[in-house]
Scaffold this motif. Structure first.
Motif, PDB file in Angstrom:
ATOM      1  N   LEU A  55       0.638  -1.153   0.012  1.00  0.00           N
ATOM      2  CA  LEU A  55       0.014   0.071   0.225  1.00  0.00           C
ATOM      3  C   LEU A  55       0.699   1.115  -0.121  1.00  0.00           C
ATOM      4  CD1 LEU A  55       0.470   1.330   2.920  1.00  0.00           C
ATOM      5  CD2 LEU A  55       0.039  -0.811   3.244  1.00  0.00           C
ATOM      6  N   ALA A  56       0.430   2.245  -0.715  1.00  0.00           N
ATOM      7  CA  ALA A  56       0.990   3.587  -0.421  1.00  0.00           C
ATOM      8  C   ALA A  56      -0.096   4.316  -0.233  1.00  0.00           C
ATOM      9  CB  ALA A  56       1.797   3.570  -1.732  1.00  0.00           C
ATOM     10  N   LEU A  57       0.278   5.538   0.068  1.00  0.00           N
ATOM     11  CA  LEU A  57      -0.562   6.543  -0.058  1.00  0.00           C
ATOM     12  C   LEU A  57      -0.065   7.941  -0.299  1.00  0.00           C
ATOM     13  CD1 LEU A  57      -3.275   6.876   2.534  1.00  0.00           C
ATOM     14  CD2 LEU A  57      -1.355   8.604   2.834  1.00  0.00           C
ATOM     15  N   LEU A  58      -0.914   8.961  -0.412  1.00  0.00           N
ATOM     16  CA  LEU A  58      -0.459  10.096  -0.770  1.00  0.00           C
ATOM     17  C   LEU A  58      -0.589  11.172   0.395  1.00  0.00           C
ATOM     18  CD1 LEU A  58      -3.063  12.194  -0.378  1.00  0.00           C
ATOM     19  CD2 LEU A  58      -3.580  11.260  -2.512  1.00  0.00           C
ATOM     20  N   ALA A  59      -0.452  10.540   1.401  1.00  0.00           N
ATOM     21  CA  ALA A  59      -0.187  11.725   2.570  1.00  0.00           C
ATOM     22  C   ALA A  59       0.903  12.314   2.305  1.00  0.00           C
ATOM     23  CB  ALA A  59      -0.249  10.768   3.696  1.00  0.00           C
TER      24      ALA A  59
ATOM     25  N   PRO B 143      -8.750  13.067   1.377  1.00  0.00           N
ATOM     26  CA  PRO B 143      -7.716  13.907   1.479  1.00  0.00           C
ATOM     27  C   PRO B 143      -7.768  15.161   0.660  1.00  0.00           C
ATOM     28  CG  PRO B 143      -6.922  11.624   1.060  1.00  0.00           C
ATOM     29  CD  PRO B 143      -8.571  11.733   0.836  1.00  0.00           C
ATOM     30  N   GLN B 144      -7.128  16.304   1.126  1.00  0.00           N
ATOM     31  CA  GLN B 144      -7.474  17.467   0.370  1.00  0.00           C
ATOM     32  C   GLN B 144      -5.941  18.057   0.244  1.00  0.00           C
ATOM     33  OE1 GLN B 144      -9.915  19.945   2.535  1.00  0.00           O
ATOM     34  NE2 GLN B 144     -11.455  18.400   2.830  1.00  0.00           N
ATOM     35  N   VAL B 145      -5.644  19.041  -0.749  1.00  0.00           N
ATOM     36  CA  VAL B 145      -4.390  19.614  -1.101  1.00  0.00           C
ATOM     37  C   VAL B 145      -4.437  20.698   0.170  1.00  0.00           C
ATOM     38  CG1 VAL B 145      -3.340  21.084  -2.707  1.00  0.00           C
ATOM     39  CG2 VAL B 145      -4.776  19.303  -3.504  1.00  0.00           C
ATOM     40  N   GLY B 146      -3.355  20.565   0.694  1.00  0.00           N
ATOM     41  CA  GLY B 146      -2.777  21.577   1.682  1.00  0.00           C
ATOM     42  C   GLY B 146      -3.760  21.432   2.883  1.00  0.00           C
TER      43      GLY B 146
ATOM     44  N   ALA C 133      -2.327  14.693   3.592  1.00  0.00           N
ATOM     45  CA  ALA C 133      -2.764  15.748   2.721  1.00  0.00           C
ATOM     46  C   ALA C 133      -2.347  15.351   1.377  1.00  0.00           C
ATOM     47  CB  ALA C 133      -2.166  17.149   3.219  1.00  0.00           C
ATOM     48  N   ALA C 134      -3.112  15.594   0.448  1.00  0.00           N
ATOM     49  CA  ALA C 134      -2.740  15.270  -1.094  1.00  0.00           C
ATOM     50  C   ALA C 134      -1.729  16.340  -1.328  1.00  0.00           C
ATOM     51  CB  ALA C 134      -4.148  15.624  -1.779  1.00  0.00           C
ATOM     52  N   PRO C 135      -0.683  15.961  -1.979  1.00  0.00           N
ATOM     53  CA  PRO C 135       0.275  16.571  -2.745  1.00  0.00           C
ATOM     54  C   PRO C 135      -0.394  17.595  -3.614  1.00  0.00           C
ATOM     55  CG  PRO C 135       0.980  14.634  -2.638  1.00  0.00           C
ATOM     56  CD  PRO C 135      -0.524  14.454  -2.206  1.00  0.00           C
ATOM     57  N   SER C 136      -1.160  17.323  -4.345  1.00  0.00           N
ATOM     58  CA  SER C 136      -1.851  18.039  -5.706  1.00  0.00           C
ATOM     59  C   SER C 136      -3.084  17.458  -6.095  1.00  0.00           C
ATOM     60  CB  SER C 136      -0.792  18.211  -6.725  1.00  0.00           C
ATOM     61  OG  SER C 136      -0.747  16.669  -7.346  1.00  0.00           O
ATOM     62  N   PRO C 137      -3.865  18.252  -6.986  1.00  0.00           N
ATOM     63  CA  PRO C 137      -4.953  17.673  -7.425  1.00  0.00           C
ATOM     64  C   PRO C 137      -4.544  16.420  -8.482  1.00  0.00           C
ATOM     65  CG  PRO C 137      -4.852  20.061  -7.564  1.00  0.00           C
ATOM     66  CD  PRO C 137      -3.871  19.713  -7.283  1.00  0.00           C
ATOM     67  N   GLY C 138      -5.378  15.682  -8.739  1.00  0.00           N
ATOM     68  CA  GLY C 138      -5.026  14.716  -9.641  1.00  0.00           C
ATOM     69  C   GLY C 138      -5.551  13.275  -9.113  1.00  0.00           C
ATOM     70  N   ARG C 139      -5.247  12.295  -9.743  1.00  0.00           N
ATOM     71  CA  ARG C 139      -5.693  10.752  -9.392  1.00  0.00           C
ATOM     72  C   ARG C 139      -4.241  10.200  -8.991  1.00  0.00           C
ATOM     73  NH1 ARG C 139      -8.866   7.719 -13.873  1.00  0.00           N
ATOM     74  NH2 ARG C 139      -7.004   8.022 -15.196  1.00  0.00           N
TER      75      ARG C 139
END
Ligand SMILES: [Cu+2]
Length: 301
Positions: free
Chosen positions: A18-22, A211-214, A272-278
Motif C-alpha cells: 500500500l502506498a498513500l498520498l499523505a 484527502p485534500q490539497v494543503g 494531505a494530498a500533494p496536488s489535485p489529480g489521481r
C-alpha cells in the motif's frame, strides 16, 4: 524470497502493498492531527516511529504542505540509486539488485532500521499496476538484492525508501526512484474507478476520509470479512497498517504510517494530498500472519 511470502501470493495476484498520498509532511502538517510527529523524516533527528508520520521528500528537508511527494529523483543529497541493470525480461521473476552510492561515490553499507527494515523497496508499473513492496537483503559490499514477482512488459518504477548512515552516525532518510524497462508488448491498464472498498484475500477493506490539497485529513481504514469487522488486525512492521500513495502521471511517492492504536477498530492515518489529480493508494494490513494489500484509486479535486 521475502519476509512475507504468504502474503505475497495474494498480494501479487491483486497488486501489492500500500502506498498513500499523505506524504511526508502531510502527516505532520498543521491541522487537526492530534499527535503530529515531533520532527521531520528528512532531518538528522530520528523520528518517533510510534507516531503517525510519512516518508518522502528529498535531502533538502523542504516540505510545503501538499507537496511532499518523493521518489521522483534517482539522486538526492549526494546519494544515488544505482540498479545493477535497467532492463528485465518479461514474466520471469527477476532478482533485482542495486546499490546506493554515497557522497564519496562509494556504495553505502550502513543504514538505519526503519519500520523494522533497513530497506523498503516498492515497485510499480507506470500505469500503477503490479505493485510490490519487498525488503531486500544487504551484502557487505553494499549490494542489495531481492526477488521480485514477474514483471509484465512496460516501464516500471522502483523506489528505494531508506535512511543511510554516514560516518558520523547521522541518518539521511531518502526515497530515490529509478525506471526499469521490461521489453515486450505493453498493454496499459486503465486506472480503476475511485471505489472505497477493496477486496483482497477474502477481505473487504474500506476507507473513510477525503484527502485534500494543503490540509491534513484523517483517513480511516476498516477490514471486514463476510460483512463482519475483523477485530484481529495484527501489527506488520510495527504498525497496524502501511499506506503508500503513488500519483498518476509522475509516480510521486508518499509513504504514511498510522496512529499507534486502532481507533474504534480502524487504522487511522493523517494525510494531505500533494496536488489535485489521481492517485493509487496501497494499504498493507496483516491478519493471521498474512499480509494483504488493498488498493484504491483516489481522485483529488
Ligand atoms: Cu517495507
Amino acid at each position: 524470497m521475502l519476509d512475507r511470502v504468504p502474503v505475497r501470493l495474494v498480494a501479487f495476484a491483486s497488486g501489492l502493498v500500500l502506498a498513500l498520498l499523505a506524504g511526508l509532511g502531510i502527516g505532520r502538517l498543521a491541522g487537526p492531527a492530534p499527535a503530529p510527529p515531533k520532527t521531520t523524516d528528512m532531518g538528522a533527528v530520528p523520528i518517533d516511529e510510534s507516531q503517525p508520520h510519512s516518508h518522502g521528500g528529498d535531502a533538502t528537508g523542504q516540505q510545503n504542505a501538499g507537496e511532499q511527494v518523493a521518489g521522483l529523483a534517482v539522486s538526492s543529497g549526494g546519494y544515488t540509486l544505482v540498479p545493477e541493470r535497467a532492463e528485465y525480461p518479461a514474466a520471469t521473476p527477476p532478482t533485482f539488485r542495486f546499490r546506493v552510492d554515497g557522497p564519496d561515490r562509494r556504495p553505502v553499507t550502513t543504514f538505519a532500521v526503519k519500520h523494522e527494515k533497513l530497506m523498503h523497496l516498492i515497485v510499480a508499473r507506470r500505469d500503477l499496476s503490479g505493485y510490490q513492496h519487498v525488503h531486500p537483503t544487504l551484502a557487505p559490499d553494499g549490494t542489495w538484492s531481492v526477488d521480485l514477482a514477474g514483471l509484465a512488459p512496460g516501464l516500471w518504477r522502483a523506489f528505494a525508501d531508506f535512511a543511510a548512515l554516514d560516518a558520523a552516525g547521522t541518518e539521511h532518510p531518502l526515497t530515490l526512484g529509478v525506471d526499469l524497462t521490461v521489453p515486450g508488448t505493453y498493454a496499459p491498464k486503465a486506472l480503476p474507478g475511485p471505489e472505497r472498498t477493496a477486496r483482497v484475500g477474502g477481505f473487504d477493506a474500506t476507507y473513510e476520509g477525503t484527502p485534500q490539497v494543503g490540509s491534513t485529513q484523517p483517513l480511516l481504514f476498516r477490514v471486514f470479512r463476510d460483512g463482519s469487522p475483523v477485530t484481529a488486525l495484527e501489527r506488520y512492521l510495527g504498525a497496524y497498517g502501511h499506506l503508500v500513495v503513488l500519483r498518476e502521471g509522475d509516480l510521486g511517492y508518499v509513504h504514511v504510517h498510522p496512529e499507534e492504536r486502532l481507533v474504534d477498530g480502524a487504522v487511522k492515518f493523517w494525510l494531505a494530498a500533494p496536488s489535485p489529480g489521481r492517485y493509487r493508494m496501497y494499504l498493507d494490513f496483516q491478519v493471521a500472519g498474512q499480509v494483504h494489500t488493498a488498493e484504491y484509486t483516489l481522485v483529488v479535486s
